[in-house]
Design a protein around this motif. Sequence first.
Motif, PDB file in Angstrom:
ATOM      1  N   ASP A 168       0.798  -1.117  -0.017  1.00 17.84           N
ATOM      2  CA  ASP A 168      -0.010   0.052  -0.049  1.00 17.84           C
ATOM      3  C   ASP A 168       0.862   1.364   0.132  1.00 17.84           C
ATOM      4  O   ASP A 168       0.234   2.467   0.350  1.00 17.84           O
ATOM      5  N   TYR A 169       2.203   1.180  -0.470  1.00 18.57           N
ATOM      6  CA  TYR A 169       3.017   2.530  -0.288  1.00 18.57           C
ATOM      7  C   TYR A 169       2.656   3.484  -1.147  1.00 18.57           C
ATOM      8  O   TYR A 169       2.745   4.739  -0.798  1.00 18.57           O
ATOM      9  N   LEU A 170       1.825   3.533  -2.210  1.00 20.68           N
ATOM     10  CA  LEU A 170       1.407   4.242  -2.999  1.00 20.68           C
ATOM     11  C   LEU A 170       0.317   5.235  -2.261  1.00 20.68           C
ATOM     12  O   LEU A 170       0.127   6.349  -2.701  1.00 20.68           O
ATOM     13  N   LYS A 192       8.301   5.206   8.889  1.00 17.16           N
ATOM     14  CA  LYS A 192       8.637   3.768   8.841  1.00 17.16           C
ATOM     15  C   LYS A 192       9.309   3.566   7.404  1.00 17.16           C
ATOM     16  O   LYS A 192      10.155   3.076   7.516  1.00 17.16           O
ATOM     17  N   PHE A 193       8.389   3.984   6.088  1.00 17.71           N
ATOM     18  CA  PHE A 193       8.858   3.832   5.046  1.00 17.71           C
ATOM     19  C   PHE A 193      10.253   4.616   4.871  1.00 17.71           C
ATOM     20  O   PHE A 193      11.359   4.316   4.334  1.00 17.71           O
ATOM     21  N   LEU A 194      10.415   5.968   5.359  1.00 17.46           N
ATOM     22  CA  LEU A 194      11.393   6.766   5.161  1.00 17.46           C
ATOM     23  C   LEU A 194      12.755   6.437   5.998  1.00 17.46           C
ATOM     24  O   LEU A 194      13.939   6.180   5.698  1.00 17.46           O
ATOM     25  N   GLU A 197       0.312  13.368   7.855  1.00 19.58           N
ATOM     26  CA  GLU A 197       0.929  12.769   9.240  1.00 19.58           C
ATOM     27  C   GLU A 197       0.547  11.266   9.377  1.00 19.58           C
ATOM     28  O   GLU A 197      -0.657  11.083   9.678  1.00 19.58           O
ATOM     29  N   ASP A 198       1.396  10.414   8.968  1.00 15.38           N
ATOM     30  CA  ASP A 198       1.031   9.090   8.989  1.00 15.38           C
ATOM     31  C   ASP A 198       2.131   8.472   9.398  1.00 15.38           C
ATOM     32  O   ASP A 198       3.380   8.445   8.921  1.00 15.38           O
ATOM     33  N   PRO A 199       2.045   7.507  10.455  1.00 20.55           N
ATOM     34  CA  PRO A 199       3.174   6.674  10.961  1.00 20.55           C
ATOM     35  C   PRO A 199       3.825   5.751   9.931  1.00 20.55           C
ATOM     36  O   PRO A 199       5.119   5.382   9.925  1.00 20.55           O
TER      37      PRO A 199
END
Length: 543
Positions: free
Chosen positions: A362-364, A381-383, A375-377
């Motif tokens: 769901d990264y897109l 985590k991705f970065l 603002e999404d945790p």
Amino acid sequence: MECKPKHMSAFALYQNAAAELALNEKKRPLKVSPKKKKLKENGVATAKPNKSVVIKKKPKKLVKTVIKGEPLERVPQAKPCEDHEEGTSLNAVLADLARVNNSRDRASKLFQWLIHPVPAEDFFRDTWEKKPLLIPRQNPDYYNGLFSTAEFDRILREDDVQYGVNLDVTSYTNGKRNTHNPPGRALPFSVWDFYSSGCSLRMLNPQAFSSRVWNFLSILQEQFGSMAGANVYLTPPGTQGFAPHYDDIEAFVVQLEGKKHWRVYNPRSLEDVLPVTSSPNFSQSEIGSPVLEVVLEAGDLLYFPRGFIHQGDCLPNSHSLHVTVSSFQRNSWGDLLAKLVPAALGVAMEEDVEYRQGLPLDYLTYMGVQNSDKEDPRREKFLSRMGGLMNKLAGYAPVDAAVDEKAKEFLHDCLPPALTPEEQASSVQGSSTRWGNGRPLNVGARINSKTRVQLIRAGCARLCSDGEVIQLYYTTDNSRVYHKEELKSFEIKTEYADAVEFLIHAYPKFVSVQSIPCDSAAEKIALAELLFEKGIIRTAEPL
């Protein structure tokens, strides 16, 4: 066009430069072309967004001054060059350098003569890539012999000079730059008519036609570890040939004849400091006030780094002939990283499964420009994962291989060595083999185990490997015309690799063929003959 330089001493100009620049910054707006926002999260720069996405960007502050507001003082004439006195002619310098056995020492000594009386160590510490430098000499004959209008005319008459390839005809009037190149060969009949009509002439590769310029540049290129090029500019009295602009090279303006009024300006913004490409033409309203304004006379030198805007125009009562010696194009850390990072990623993906693991399904939905303000945790985590992969990537970086790729570019750019008479006599180019009396003569001279050999130049050859094949790249068959020939190389047998490295690292010493680390005497002689035939080595004594 009438040029109206300020009637003020250079010293006074320098003292007022910082104050004028600060005043000008308050008056003029900075024009920055709109560019897309570069996203940088947790130290990781992401790709630029699609051009269709409009993102607001705060303009960067004007570079107040790269020279930190210090007045630029005239170069003190009391600091003599270690190697050559002020009055030493170019002919004498080149004659002295011909007796120097190490080509790197030759390059260092020639560069020191070029910027005399400034010590090279001081120049590279305080000036190189940082600020302009004026060296006034009050010696109009200092650069005599490098090039002249008489040489310009001889080349037009004797050589195949093509408009747009070897020669540009330009003008700059009413704030507009024009190029007037007709098709075909540039012959004196039309070239001097253009000049008489007020057009400037730019010869793009004088080293292809002038042996002196070729010799000069072929020596200097080892000082920079980067191609040394040149353009010659001949400008009629009272005219200007080019609009204000900046270049992507380090420029040394060598005034040969007449006079020219120069204005140099600081980079307009941080983005223009040490740029990777040259600028478009600027209007006068875009560049503000100069930080250096001077009339160069024959024998003077002006240096400015890439990114410094400049323009030059002739005084009403004097023509100008100058040569701009250039170097360090596309020779930055970024240019090396451009080769290194893709190679490192290739190694990492081959050796480390973490780089081959799939992206989140769901990264897109939470990454990308449209989600950058969320603002999404999951973003954090991705970065964090991306930052870890980037840091880890350094461990897979084949730095030596990337440096070799840069070295191959340099060897392709290089001029071939301009040999001294002694080098000529002891190299393949000076072979006495010829045709006579109906047959080849003097073909029996051969290298033997006692022959002493040396590389023809310190940087004329380089061993590189792609992991399977070892290639020896070399410059001795290059053309004096930039990239007219493909990069020269040939495959080296694996068992010869140590022997070639031995010869490269032995420079500038002469070593005997029998000392070359090969398995047999026959192989030692075979390798030496191969390198001799390619012009890569010479012998201590003519064969």
